[in-house]
Design a protein around this motif. Sequence first.
Motif, PDB file in Angstrom:
ATOM      1  N   PRO A   4       0.835  -1.205   0.000  1.00 52.73           N
ATOM      2  CA  PRO A   4       0.000   0.000   0.000  1.00 52.73           C
ATOM      3  C   PRO A   4       0.867   1.252   0.000  1.00 52.73           C
ATOM      4  CG  PRO A   4      -0.782  -1.591   1.622  1.00 52.73           C
ATOM      5  CD  PRO A   4       0.548  -2.092   1.136  1.00 52.73           C
ATOM      6  N   ALA A   5       0.398   2.289  -0.682  1.00 49.32           N
ATOM      7  CA  ALA A   5       1.184   3.506  -0.849  1.00 49.32           C
ATOM      8  C   ALA A   5       1.563   4.143   0.481  1.00 49.32           C
ATOM      9  CB  ALA A   5       0.411   4.504  -1.706  1.00 49.32           C
ATOM     10  N   ASP A   6       0.648   4.147   1.453  1.00 51.16           N
ATOM     11  CA  ASP A   6       0.958   4.801   2.726  1.00 51.16           C
ATOM     12  C   ASP A   6       2.071   4.084   3.472  1.00 51.16           C
ATOM     13  OD1 ASP A   6      -0.693   2.585   3.206  1.00 51.16           O
ATOM     14  OD2 ASP A   6      -1.739   3.539   4.891  1.00 51.16           O
ATOM     15  N   THR A  31       6.854  11.314  -0.323  1.00 44.92           N
ATOM     16  CA  THR A  31       5.523  11.406  -0.949  1.00 44.92           C
ATOM     17  C   THR A  31       5.642  11.557  -2.459  1.00 44.92           C
ATOM     18  OG1 THR A  31       4.575  12.376   1.056  1.00 44.92           O
ATOM     19  CG2 THR A  31       3.382  12.739  -1.005  1.00 44.92           C
ATOM     20  N   SER A  35       4.517   8.851  -5.259  1.00 41.69           N
ATOM     21  CA  SER A  35       3.620   9.318  -6.317  1.00 41.69           C
ATOM     22  C   SER A  35       4.109   8.845  -7.684  1.00 41.69           C
ATOM     23  CB  SER A  35       3.521  10.843  -6.289  1.00 41.69           C
ATOM     24  OG  SER A  35       2.775  11.322  -7.384  1.00 41.69           O
ATOM     25  N   LEU A  38       3.141   5.311  -7.968  1.00 41.45           N
ATOM     26  CA  LEU A  38       1.700   5.191  -8.184  1.00 41.45           C
ATOM     27  C   LEU A  38       1.319   5.452  -9.632  1.00 41.45           C
ATOM     28  CD1 LEU A  38       0.281   6.948  -4.983  1.00 41.45           C
ATOM     29  CD2 LEU A  38      -0.125   4.569  -5.644  1.00 41.45           C
ATOM     30  N   THR A  39       1.997   6.384 -10.273  1.00 38.41           N
ATOM     31  CA  THR A  39       1.657   6.723 -11.651  1.00 38.41           C
ATOM     32  C   THR A  39       2.393   5.845 -12.664  1.00 38.41           C
ATOM     33  OG1 THR A  39       3.298   8.517 -11.542  1.00 38.41           O
ATOM     34  CG2 THR A  39       0.995   9.101 -11.163  1.00 38.41           C
ATOM     35  N   LEU A 318      -2.407   5.189 -11.632  1.00 35.32           N
ATOM     36  CA  LEU A 318      -2.726   5.761 -10.323  1.00 35.32           C
ATOM     37  C   LEU A 318      -3.972   5.116  -9.731  1.00 35.32           C
ATOM     38  CD1 LEU A 318      -2.281   7.909  -8.123  1.00 35.32           C
ATOM     39  CD2 LEU A 318      -3.621   9.492  -9.525  1.00 35.32           C
ATOM     40  N   LYS A 319      -4.986   4.935 -10.540  1.00 34.68           N
ATOM     41  CA  LYS A 319      -6.227   4.322 -10.060  1.00 34.68           C
ATOM     42  C   LYS A 319      -5.983   2.884  -9.622  1.00 34.68           C
ATOM     43  CE  LYS A 319     -11.002   3.370 -11.490  1.00 34.68           C
ATOM     44  NZ  LYS A 319     -12.008   3.494 -12.589  1.00 34.68           N
ATOM     45  N   ARG A 321      -3.010   1.298  -8.848  1.00 40.01           N
ATOM     46  CA  ARG A 321      -2.054   1.101  -7.761  1.00 40.01           C
ATOM     47  C   ARG A 321      -2.545   1.688  -6.442  1.00 40.01           C
ATOM     48  NH1 ARG A 321       4.126   1.348 -10.176  1.00 40.01           N
ATOM     49  NH2 ARG A 321       3.830  -0.338 -11.687  1.00 40.01           N
ATOM     50  N   THR A 322      -3.373   2.709  -6.509  1.00 40.72           N
ATOM     51  CA  THR A 322      -3.975   3.222  -5.277  1.00 40.72           C
ATOM     52  C   THR A 322      -4.879   2.171  -4.658  1.00 40.72           C
ATOM     53  OG1 THR A 322      -3.877   5.522  -6.061  1.00 40.72           O
ATOM     54  CG2 THR A 322      -5.433   5.031  -4.293  1.00 40.72           C
TER      55      THR A 322
END
Length: 361
Positions: A4-6, A31, A35, A38-39, A318-319, A321-322
């Motif tokens: 998870p990204a966080d 961050t 990002s 994520l992209t 992004l959608k 991987r988020t």
Amino acid sequence: MKIPADRLTALATSILTYAGGQKDAASRVATRLVSANLTGHDSHGVGMIPAYVDGIIAGTLHPDANIDVVQDKGPFLLVDGQRGFGHIVAEQAMELAIDRARTNHFAVLSLRNSFHLGRLGDWGAMAAEAGFICILYANVQSSRPLVAPFGGSDGRFVTNPYCTAIPATDSTPMFLLDMATSKIAMGKARVAHLSGKQVPEGSLIDAQGNPTTDPSVMFDDAGGALTTFGDHKGFGLALLGDILGGSFSGGGAYLPEREMPSSITNNMMAILIDPDVFGMAQAFGVDMDRYTAWVKASPPAPGVDAVQLPGDPERRSLKDRTANGIFVDAGTLEQLRETALRAGMPQDELDTLISDTGLGA
């Protein structure tokens, strides 16, 4: 394993904090790095952390640095990044440029002596989100040249990215073209190398100038080089990165005497333009909407789902991987483990952080 990204951000923040002692800066940089993951740009994501820690330890990256305005001439700004985190100093510099563009309908920012800027698209997007068309040229100075000129057989410059960003309209998302002038970014060669994969044909040459798909030629002093995209076309654009990003800023184009171990130095030119400077912003947006709709309506080629415009793949990634997490290969994870310890993180804290990501299972 997908993270998870966080949780990946927490790991990245902790490593950079131990290395540089600047928790706020570390958090902001982490961050931005996540990002990029994520992209879909893993080449500019958390895999860059070992190079950043190398820079901090060697003294070529100053984690507490902020920009210094060298010359201020209304819409024209010359700013020195003082070898600070690129994600910090570029944001500071772009804030100044955006402010000047609001006043003058136009701004030219020349930023020199920044450590790695991250994704050039971040700074184009920052301007576009503020309502401006943004054109960027950047060069790179590192410990050795990585990209061969068209017709050459060894490296003479680095990946010198180019970007143009155009604000979104009510119907069309932001146009964001962000690309290295090499066929693949150096980070993509690194990811392939750590993953035990080959790179696309035509992307690399070995030390003798012969084509190869083996990314290992870029590492361990093997002497390989990346090639420019589009042959002579990408070569020409790469030269503009060095001339407009480097020479014009005073940071300099790539030359052997500017090589520095454990350093990734970027210089950048950013040109910001108010799309309403002629009072035609609405007409511009309408025409852009009609044009993009026309282009995307082309029937997809065999094996292709749909025509995609610059920025579409990043929005899709992004959608996904988020929602589903970011894949981190075993090689990158091992480098992060080693880097965390080298930065001074206690083993028990590292074990806890790795466990929290789900990678310790």
